[in-house]
Each structure stands twice: as C-alpha cells, then as structure tokens.
Design a protein around this motif. Structure first.
Motif: not given
Length: 149
Positions: A93, A123, A125, A145
C-alpha cells in the motif's frame, strides 16, 4: 518468555505464493507472532537480476531489497493469523522513508528485520531494516494489505 519460531524455504512456499525468480527470502527466523521476524536472503551471483544490474559490478536492486522486506512481513502476517491466511496475497500500500545505505552484492547475507507498528483489519504497517555483516544497508516503513486471491 515467548518461544521464537522459524520457517524454512519449504514452509515459506506454503505460506506465500511467491516462487523463483521472485521468492526473495530463504528462511525466516526469530518470529514473534504479532510482533517481529527476521528474514534471511543469501545473495548469489547466479540470480537473474545480475545479468543486467550490472554485469561488470553486480548490485542487488533496491526494489528487490524492498520486496524481501515485504515477503518477510508477509510471513509474519501469515504466522500471526494462522493457516487460514496461507497462500493469500499481501499487496503493498505504501513504502515510506526508504533509504539505501550501502550496496548489496553477491556473497552477502541479508538479515531482513520487520517489526509490526500497527494492524487494523487487513492493513498492516511495518518498520524494516536490512543488515549485512551487522551493518544497516537499507531501511523503510512499509504498509500492506492481506487479501484473498
């Protein structure tokens, strides 16, 4: 104390859909589900990117170093979510603050550390750092994702 897990190349291929020549990790060690993992990539001269990048001075392309970070992160995600996540695709992403500190060349062993910073639904990170011989050669913040195929 949480026991750290590891997965070999056979298990990696069960967990993520990547295959040669785009499977860019050889094993993943020190997996702390939901937290962090370290991927290992043995860089060898017989890899296809070195025929053109660059024939006289082979250097691992930065985009492939970033991809090795993503694949290590994908293993962490699948290990965290369990068997139901195996074989699912993990899409980039964003890639932020990517820095390349030193060239990676054939003969190097990349240690790719990913640390989960957050996850909301599908999602995730991560902060990632790649080291060769204990020296940081690349770093980035990546978000991805997980999706059904």
């Amino acid at each position: 104390m949480t026991e750290l897990l590891s997965v070999d190349i056979q298990r990696i291929m069960e967990m993520i859909p990547h295959r040669y020549p785009f499977l860019l990790i050889d094993k993943v060690i020190d997996i702390a589900p939901g937290e962090s993992a370290t991927g290992i990539k043995n860089v060898t001269m017989n890899e296809p990117q070195f025929t053109g990048h660059f024939p006289q001075q082979p250097i691992m392309p930065g985009v492939l170093i970033i991809e090795s970070m993503a694949q290590t992160a994908a293993i962490l995600v699948v290990q965290t979510l369990g068997e139901g996540a195996e074989g699912k695709l993990v899409y980039f992403m964003s890639i932020d603050s990517a820095r390349f500190r030193k060239p990676v060349t054939p003969g190097d062993v990349m240690h790719i550390q990913v640390v989960k910073k957050q996850s909301r639904g599908p999602v995730w990170k991560f902060e990632s750092q790649v080291k060769v011989d204990g020296q940081v050669v690349a770093e980035a913040t990546i978000a991805a994702m997980i999706r059904d195929n």
